[in-house]
Motif scaffolding. Structure first.
Motif, mmCIF file in Angstrom:
data_model
loop_
_atom_site.group_PDB
_atom_site.id
_atom_site.type_symbol
_atom_site.label_atom_id
_atom_site.label_comp_id
_atom_site.label_asym_id
_atom_site.label_seq_id
_atom_site.Cartn_x
_atom_site.Cartn_y
_atom_site.Cartn_z
ATOM 1 N N GLU A 1 -21.301 -33.461 71.264
ATOM 2 C CA GLU A 1 -20.679 -32.662 70.191
ATOM 3 C C GLU A 1 -21.526 -31.426 69.889
ATOM 4 N N GLY B 1 -19.679 -40.285 62.973
ATOM 5 C CA GLY B 1 -18.530 -40.040 63.839
ATOM 6 C C GLY B 1 -17.234 -40.302 63.108
ATOM 7 N N GLY B 2 -16.226 -39.536 63.488
ATOM 8 C CA GLY B 2 -14.924 -39.718 62.858
ATOM 9 C C GLY B 2 -14.759 -38.898 61.590
ATOM 10 N N GLN C 1 -14.640 -28.455 59.200
ATOM 11 C CA GLN C 1 -13.927 -29.136 60.286
ATOM 12 C C GLN C 1 -12.928 -30.089 59.644
ATOM 13 N N LEU D 1 -8.998 -32.447 60.026
ATOM 14 C CA LEU D 1 -8.019 -33.093 60.885
ATOM 15 C C LEU D 1 -6.708 -33.314 60.135
ATOM 16 N N HIS E 1 -7.797 -33.231 71.287
ATOM 17 C CA HIS E 1 -8.375 -34.467 71.816
ATOM 18 C C HIS E 1 -7.254 -35.470 72.038
ATOM 19 N N TRP F 1 -12.997 -46.623 61.668
ATOM 20 C CA TRP F 1 -12.287 -45.563 62.419
ATOM 21 C C TRP F 1 -12.266 -45.863 63.917
ATOM 22 N N TRP G 1 -20.359 -44.567 67.727
ATOM 23 C CA TRP G 1 -19.516 -44.485 68.930
ATOM 24 C C TRP G 1 -20.290 -44.002 70.139
ATOM 25 N N TRP H 1 -13.776 -37.321 73.257
ATOM 26 C CA TRP H 1 -15.085 -36.803 72.872
ATOM 27 C C TRP H 1 -16.166 -37.618 73.585
ATOM 28 N N ASP I 1 -9.099 -31.004 66.332
ATOM 29 C CA ASP I 1 -10.069 -30.472 65.376
ATOM 30 C C ASP I 1 -9.660 -29.060 64.997
ATOM 31 N N LYS J 1 -16.860 -30.143 75.301
ATOM 32 C CA LYS J 1 -16.495 -31.122 74.252
ATOM 33 C C LYS J 1 -15.776 -32.360 74.804
HETATM 34 C C1 GAL Z 1 -13.249 -37.139 65.544
HETATM 35 C C2 GAL Z 1 -13.323 -35.658 65.898
HETATM 36 C C3 GAL Z 1 -13.823 -35.499 67.298
HETATM 37 C C4 GAL Z 1 -15.037 -36.342 67.598
HETATM 38 C C5 GAL Z 1 -15.047 -37.689 66.905
HETATM 39 C C6 GAL Z 1 -16.367 -38.412 66.905
HETATM 40 O O1 GAL Z 1 -12.741 -37.353 64.281
HETATM 41 O O2 GAL Z 1 -12.035 -35.115 65.782
HETATM 42 O O3 GAL Z 1 -14.028 -34.138 67.577
HETATM 43 O O4 GAL Z 1 -16.116 -35.625 67.597
HETATM 44 O O5 GAL Z 1 -14.578 -37.654 65.612
HETATM 45 O O6 GAL Z 1 -17.230 -37.907 65.990
#
Ligand code: GAL
Length: 415
Positions: free
Chosen positions: A37, A63-64, A86, A88, A139, A187, A246, A266, A299, A334
């Motif tokens: 990332e 993450g998430g 950032q 979503l 993604h 998540w 993750w 990712w 994203d 990415k």
């Molecule tokens: C998601 C995000 C991704 C990725 C993932 C893990 O929510 O959209 O870009 O990085 O988390 O952190």
């Protein structure tokens, strides 16, 4: 007298200082802290630097993005939102409804974003016809990542059916490998559920049950099948999975401790950061039963209304994000694919090329479906209630029939 003088001086400096600094820096909150990332984000930081802006980095690990969204909510409540965040899916819609996001339509219309951003993504990037976010990628969550060396050693090929997946896992276990690397966070459990629902019922069922929140579909036999898959997958985990990040689960596949991971692309960013190549060191394939369908998570960066002096920097960031060359360079690192559909696939690897090709097909047959786990299927409150049912069932077990009923009830109460 002296104190008064000092104040004027400081004000003078601050005024001058902050006006200059304010104009030439953009503060960005995000959760991109893993190796892959951070490498991708560096492309954007460098790009803004070239455009004369200092990137004020405000990363929130996790993450998430749950932790980052909590920090954001607190900053907004304190009247101190960042320049950019950032975001979503339905989160963007939520802040737009509150009237807190800047209008990017000037840049978007001048640069023709309408022509190159897929409609299912525009649903979240726009609010009442105005662009309120700049999409950086697309993604896909219905992927499995596998260690090719282990698969070759055990003569396993990427499974096409769920039963083949279980058979592969059995071989892996017997050979002393952890069949499925997973991080026990809600998540991440929900990310698997995206695919289990799609596999159990197909894109039309996913649309009806998850996106349309149809109560009969939510409590149906088909949904029970999705929970049955979750239950069987839970049996493939190692005992140390609870609360694992993750990217540490991805590292277990990279390092040959585990055979597979079910995760959004990712994860590919981590393989690439480790110098690994698709179809040489690792396999990427769709979760069995979801071939041809595409659960997307995009994203985006939204700009908060923080004052005129920041607008130029914010609009420059929005424009930089949608720049064709940037979209290629960022997404190569990415693991995702460009949000722009007019970027050539030439430089992308086999996984990227497959995702771009499958996206086109999925768009053509209404199978580009918003990821439930990442906030592109149902509003946040409903998502939260559903994830509670899914993660509780995944970690504590129970009857799939009961879980399906609980899911329908959770949606009904949270809607
Ligand atoms: C998601 C995000 C991704 C990725 C993932 C893990 O929510 O959209 O870009 O990085 O988390 O952190």
């Amino acid at each position: 007298m002296r104190a008064k003088l000092l104040t004027i001086l400081i004000a003078g400096c601050f005024g001058a200082g902050s006006a200059m600094a304010a104009e030439k820096s953009v503060e960005v909150v995000h959760w991109w802290t893993s190796g892959g990332e951070a490498a991708a984000l560096q492309v954007l930081k460098d790009d803004m630097q070239k455009r004369g802006y200092t990137w004020k980095d405000s990363p929130v690990a996790g993450g998430g993005g749950d932790q980052a969204r909590t920090v954001l909510r607190a900053r907004v409540a304190a009247g101190n939102p960042p320049d950019a965040m950032q975001m979503l899916g339905f989160i963007i819609t939520g802040y737009a409804e509150e009237g807190l996001l800047g209008d990017l339509s000037g840049v978007a219309n001048k640069e023709g974003w309408d022509k190159v951003v897929p409609a299912p993504l525009q649903k979240f990037a726009k609010y009442k016809g105005h662009w309120v976010a700049s999409p950086v990628n697309i993604h896909r969550t219905n992927w499995i990542w596998a260690n090719k060396k282990i698969f070759d050693e055990l003569k396993i090929t990427p499974p096409k059916t769920f039963d083949e997946l279980l058979a592969a896992a059995d071989k892996l276990k017997k050979a002393g490998y952890i069949p499925l690397a997973h991080g026990g966070q809600p998540w991440q459990d929900a990310t698997i559920f995206d695919s289990a629902v799609l596999s159990a019922g197909g894109p039309a069922f996913y649309q009806k049950a998850i996106i349309d929140m149809d109560k009969d579909a939510l409590s149906s036999k088909t949904m029970e099948k999705a929970f049955e898959q979750m239950q069987k997958l839970h049996g493939l985990l190692d005992p140390n999975y609870p609360n694992r990040d993750w990217n540490l689960a991805t590292a277990m596949v990279i390092n040959g401790k585990a055979g597979m991971q079910i995760m959004g692309d990712w994860a590919k960013g981590e393989f690439l950061k480790a110098g690994k190549k698709p179809n040489v060191d690792f396999y990427c394939f769709q979760y069995p039963g979801t071939e041809g369908s595409f659960t997307f998570n995009a994203d985006q960066f939204a700009m908060f209304k923080v004052g005129k002096e920041q607008e130029t920097g914010q609009l420059t960031l929005a424009s930089a994000i949608m720049d064709k060359n940037f979209q290629e360079a960022f997404n190569l690192a990415k693991g995702s694919i460009p949000a722009r559909t007019d970027v050539a696939n030439t430089k992308f690897d086999d996984c990227g090329k497959k995702s771009m090709a499958d996206l086109k097909v999925a768009m053509g047959k209404n199978a580009m479906l918003g990821s439930f786990a990442h906030g592109h299927a149902v509003p946040e409150a409903v998502k939260g209630a559903m994830i509670d049912v899914v993660t509780n069932f995944f970690n504590k077990g129970g009857s799939p029939a009961e879980a399906a009923k609980q899911l329908a009830a959770a949606v009904k109460n949270a809607k």
